[in-house]
Scaffold this motif. Sequence first.
Motif, short mmCIF file in Angstrom:
data_model
loop_
_atom_site.label_atom_id
_atom_site.label_comp_id
_atom_site.label_asym_id
_atom_site.label_seq_id
_atom_site.Cartn_x
_atom_site.Cartn_y
_atom_site.Cartn_z
N ILE A 1 3.00 -12.13 16.34
CA ILE A 1 1.59 -11.41 16.49
C ILE A 1 1.76 -10.31 15.53
O ILE A 1 0.48 -9.51 15.60
N PHE A 2 2.23 -10.37 14.47
CA PHE A 2 2.02 -9.52 13.24
C PHE A 2 0.66 -9.54 12.51
O PHE A 2 0.49 -11.04 12.57
N PRO A 3 -0.32 -8.80 12.41
CA PRO A 3 -1.57 -8.98 11.80
C PRO A 3 -1.46 -9.31 10.46
O PRO A 3 -1.98 -8.45 9.41
N VAL A 4 -1.01 -10.25 10.09
CA VAL A 4 -0.48 -10.85 8.65
C VAL A 4 -2.07 -10.91 7.82
O VAL A 4 -1.81 -10.51 6.83
N GLU A 5 -2.98 -11.73 8.50
CA GLU A 5 -4.05 -11.93 7.79
C GLU A 5 -4.80 -10.71 7.49
O GLU A 5 -5.13 -10.76 6.46
N PHE A 6 -4.83 -9.64 8.62
CA PHE A 6 -5.66 -8.70 8.11
C PHE A 6 -4.80 -7.69 6.90
O PHE A 6 -5.72 -7.21 6.21
N VAL A 7 -3.62 -7.69 7.11
CA VAL A 7 -2.88 -7.05 6.15
C VAL A 7 -2.97 -7.48 4.76
O VAL A 7 -3.47 -6.93 3.78
N ARG A 8 -2.90 -8.99 4.67
CA ARG A 8 -3.27 -9.73 3.49
C ARG A 8 -4.58 -9.48 2.72
O ARG A 8 -4.94 -9.27 1.61
N ASP A 9 -5.52 -9.57 3.65
CA ASP A 9 -6.94 -9.66 3.10
C ASP A 9 -7.25 -7.99 2.73
O ASP A 9 -7.85 -7.80 1.77
N LEU A 10 -6.73 -7.03 3.44
CA LEU A 10 -6.69 -5.69 2.79
C LEU A 10 -6.20 -5.51 1.49
O LEU A 10 -6.68 -4.91 0.82
N ALA A 11 -4.99 -5.85 1.52
CA ALA A 11 -4.33 -5.70 0.26
C ALA A 11 -4.81 -6.69 -0.89
O ALA A 11 -4.99 -5.78 -1.91
N THR A 12 -5.42 -7.54 -0.74
CA THR A 12 -6.14 -8.18 -1.94
C THR A 12 -7.36 -8.01 -2.17
O THR A 12 -7.81 -7.90 -3.20
N GLY A 13 -8.02 -7.26 -0.95
CA GLY A 13 -9.45 -6.87 -1.37
C GLY A 13 -9.67 -5.41 -1.54
O GLY A 13 -10.85 -5.26 -2.23
N GLN A 14 -8.84 -4.57 -0.91
CA GLN A 14 -9.21 -3.20 -1.13
C GLN A 14 -8.06 -2.49 -1.88
O GLN A 14 -8.25 -1.22 -2.10
N LEU A 15 -7.06 -2.94 -2.16
CA LEU A 15 -5.83 -2.10 -2.79
C LEU A 15 -6.10 -1.48 -4.10
O LEU A 15 -5.73 -0.54 -4.29
N ALA A 16 -6.94 -2.32 -4.96
CA ALA A 16 -7.13 -1.91 -6.32
C ALA A 16 -7.97 -0.54 -6.06
O ALA A 16 -7.63 0.25 -6.84
N SER A 17 -8.94 -0.47 -5.36
CA SER A 17 -9.78 0.64 -5.19
C SER A 17 -8.93 1.96 -4.39
O SER A 17 -9.36 3.05 -4.60
N GLY A 18 -8.08 1.54 -3.58
CA GLY A 18 -7.25 2.41 -2.62
C GLY A 18 -5.96 2.79 -3.37
O GLY A 18 -5.06 3.46 -2.78
N ALA A 19 -5.54 2.20 -4.42
CA ALA A 19 -4.33 2.53 -4.88
C ALA A 19 -3.86 3.81 -5.13
O ALA A 19 -2.78 4.24 -4.86
N GLN A 20 -4.78 4.56 -5.54
CA GLN A 20 -4.38 6.26 -5.71
C GLN A 20 -3.96 6.87 -4.45
O GLN A 20 -3.35 7.96 -4.62
N VAL A 21 -4.38 6.22 -3.52
CA VAL A 21 -4.05 6.80 -2.02
C VAL A 21 -2.85 5.98 -1.36
O VAL A 21 -2.04 6.53 -1.07
N ALA A 22 -2.98 4.61 -1.43
CA ALA A 22 -2.04 3.77 -0.64
C ALA A 22 -0.69 3.70 -1.47
O ALA A 22 0.61 3.72 -0.94
N LEU A 23 -0.53 3.83 -2.72
CA LEU A 23 0.72 3.68 -3.43
C LEU A 23 1.11 5.11 -4.07
O LEU A 23 2.24 4.96 -4.73
N GLN A 24 0.36 6.27 -3.74
CA GLN A 24 1.06 7.62 -4.08
C GLN A 24 1.78 8.36 -3.39
O GLN A 24 1.65 8.02 -2.01
N TYR A 25 2.33 9.54 -3.57
CA TYR A 25 2.98 10.44 -2.58
C TYR A 25 1.66 10.88 -1.72
O TYR A 25 0.63 10.89 -2.14
#
Length: 403
Positions: A43-67
């Motif tokens: 029941i892990f939300p795999v599709e949601f995480v995949r879609d979020l990471a592929t669709g929005q990670l580039a614009s959110g990288a400064q938050v998601a991948l930073q301290y």
Amino acid sequence: MTDLDLRLARRAAGSGDELSAILSLVNAPGLITFSGGFPAHEIFPVEFVRDLATGQLASGAQVALQYTPTEGLASFRAALADWLLASQGVAPEALMVTSGGIEALQLICRTLLDPGDRVLVESPTYVGALTAFSGFEARIDAVAADSDGIDPDALAAALAAGPPPKLLYVIPDFQNPTGAWLTTERRHALVDLARQHGLLVVEDVAYRELGFTGEQRPSLWSLAPDVVVQVGTFSKILFPGVRLGWAAGPPALIPHLVRAKQNSDQCAGGFGQWLAESLLRGDRLEPQLALARATYAQRWAAMSAGLSKHLGPEFSWSEPGGGFFTWVTGPRDLDTTALLPRARDLGVAFVPGAPFHAARTASSVAGDRDRHHTLRLAFSATTPDEIAEGTRRLGLLLTGAAS
């Protein structure tokens, strides 16, 4: 080189390895494991995480991948506060993000406990909490509990005897390891006692959202935010692949926990906070919880049926209304720890009851003297078919040892 064990600090030399043993069984081949409180990977939300990471990670990288700030991302803490208000009816005055629930316990210990300080726990209780408290050399006293949770009369007796405790640790909802659900009446009695005695209550709500029917009872924190610090985790309700939790409590305490965190991992991972905020803001958490409740209810039904079929009348077990666990009690001459090698040979794993008990009792009615004839079974990570076969193997083991 000299034996480094001789150089270990006292707190390290006394620590146990029960949690490591449980975690070592994750995905062990050929083994049906009822040992760890692992969420269902199906029941892990795999599709949601995949879609979020592929669709929005580039614009959110400064938050998601930073301290992140030590207390957590401001936007995530705001989303978390809104969810706590909606689900528990109270907006937190002070809130911080932690790297899972166990880190919150460690921060509380580091902030509040000196060697010899007294800590009260229900009996039995979560192994990880006992390890945390003993690691800071606390005096741990057990207080009696039953299927309705910790007994207020036993708590009152414990508070009246011995030095004043620094804190009480309790899991009110679908407790680990017994599955007990603290009644509403006892919740009010508990916080009344806490206020009377100036006692800090540490409320662990790891399983609060996982009641099979969705029914909820008031959290201790919602009843008494002045004397309760709530420790929560997303590991059980989302996934443990990112270690993410929270502590909500008195404004006089939380800043000290934040300072303690600066001396541990400095901040929780930004990626997990970014994911969880997206779930909370996107109204995706409630459907995820509904799926989890239905899944675990189905698995408990399979476990209940299997135990009824394969264990004899000399065995009994708790009937949880949610969560991951049931607590099995056998004949008093049964030693479940001694059965572990044979269980592994049969391809089934469980956790003996002994590690869930504190070494001391706070009163003569604490009821944890007979520890070795009990065991904890987790049904969360096994399918109904696996549970059917696993309980058959367990029945062969336990009934054979009890005969």
